[in-house]
Design a protein around this motif. Structure first.
Motif, PDB file in Angstrom:
ATOM      1  N   ALA A  23       0.705  -1.238  -0.049  1.00  0.00           N
ATOM      2  CA  ALA A  23       0.093   0.013  -0.121  1.00  0.00           C
ATOM      3  C   ALA A  23       1.034   1.259  -0.006  1.00  0.00           C
ATOM      4  O   ALA A  23       0.693   2.286  -0.777  1.00  0.00           O
ATOM      5  CB  ALA A  23      -0.911   0.054   1.140  1.00  0.00           C
ATOM      6  N   GLU A  24       1.895   1.249   0.814  1.00  0.00           N
ATOM      7  CA  GLU A  24       2.776   2.663   0.860  1.00  0.00           C
ATOM      8  C   GLU A  24       3.366   2.824  -0.447  1.00  0.00           C
ATOM      9  O   GLU A  24       3.519   4.045  -0.889  1.00  0.00           O
ATOM     10  CB  GLU A  24       3.721   2.405   2.169  1.00  0.00           C
ATOM     11  N   ALA A  25       4.147   1.800  -1.047  1.00  0.00           N
ATOM     12  CA  ALA A  25       4.649   1.880  -2.022  1.00  0.00           C
ATOM     13  C   ALA A  25       3.772   2.277  -3.543  1.00  0.00           C
ATOM     14  O   ALA A  25       4.265   3.045  -4.372  1.00  0.00           O
ATOM     15  CB  ALA A  25       5.571   0.722  -2.314  1.00  0.00           C
ATOM     16  N   LEU A  26       2.588   1.630  -3.392  1.00  0.00           N
ATOM     17  CA  LEU A  26       1.670   1.978  -4.245  1.00  0.00           C
ATOM     18  C   LEU A  26       1.152   3.371  -4.251  1.00  0.00           C
ATOM     19  O   LEU A  26       1.296   4.166  -5.106  1.00  0.00           O
ATOM     20  CB  LEU A  26       0.462   1.255  -4.383  1.00  0.00           C
ATOM     21  N   HIS A  27       0.848   4.005  -3.225  1.00  0.00           N
ATOM     22  CA  HIS A  27       0.202   5.342  -2.768  1.00  0.00           C
ATOM     23  C   HIS A  27       1.492   6.094  -3.129  1.00  0.00           C
ATOM     24  O   HIS A  27       1.165   7.079  -4.016  1.00  0.00           O
ATOM     25  CB  HIS A  27       0.223   5.379  -1.307  1.00  0.00           C
ATOM     26  N   ARG A  28       2.547   5.876  -2.994  1.00  0.00           N
ATOM     27  CA  ARG A  28       3.936   6.931  -3.333  1.00  0.00           C
ATOM     28  C   ARG A  28       4.101   6.952  -4.891  1.00  0.00           C
ATOM     29  O   ARG A  28       3.899   8.124  -5.466  1.00  0.00           O
ATOM     30  CB  ARG A  28       5.008   6.271  -2.767  1.00  0.00           C
TER      31      ARG A  28
END
Length: 179
Positions: A23-28
């Motif tokens: 989630a964090e990498a996708l959001h970024r």
């Protein structure tokens, strides 16, 4: 049809099922690429939050289990998530549609074409009799992918799905059939 493999690679990029921890990498990636994605992706218009990313990852898990959509992270050689692609069972019995996008820092390297080639091969391996790629008529970069892979331009028609800020309301449909 069989369920596709959870990981595919051509020795340069890796396609792997999305993980809950992405989630964090996708959001970024999406957040830094909004101006690049918003013209064609309605979900990228405005903003994209980490909550949006978590919801997408939950949906991809549910859709995979239901054998409706098989979404993959496109992983760069350095291990970074570069984009997303998938096989969608929405074009009728025996057919799969391919979708793809890359984050802005990862365009121009041929990775969308590599991802679509891997997905096309996998679609036929699991029993599809045809594979289609559909994109807005104005999205010339997306059009280059099926053309490079030898897909046949089938038709132009009104879109059935919402588009991004540059969407024309018309799409091109490309098809490749099993040998």
């Amino acid at each position: 049809m069989q369920i596709p493999a959870e990981s595919l690679s051509d020795g340069v990029i890796v396609l792997r099922r999305w993980w809950a921890g992405d989630a964090e990498a996708l959001h970024r990636l999406v957040d830094e690429s909004l101006d690049h994605l918003a013209p064609w992706m309605p979900w990228a218009v405005g903003s994209y939050t980490e909550r949006d990313a978590r919801e997408f990852l939950m949906l991809t898990r549910e859709s995979w289990l239901a054998a409706e959509t098989f979404d993959y992270a496109i992983v760069a050689p350095d291990g970074a998530i570069a984009g997303s692609c998938g096989l969608m069972a929405r074009i009728g019995r025996g057919g799969l549609e391919i979708g793809y996008w890359l984050g802005k820092p990862y365009t121009g390297r041929g990775w969308a074409t590599r991802a679509a080639r891997l997905l096309t091969t996998e679609a036929f391996r699991v029993g599809a009799n045809r594979v289609e790629i559909v994109h807005d008529v104005a999205n010339h970069r997306s059009a280059a992918v099926p053309a490079r892979l030898g897909f046949t331009r089938l038709t132009e028609r009104p879109t059935q799905l919402p588009g991004g800020t540059a969407a024309t309301g018309r799409v091109l449909v490309w098809r490749q059939t099993a040998s």
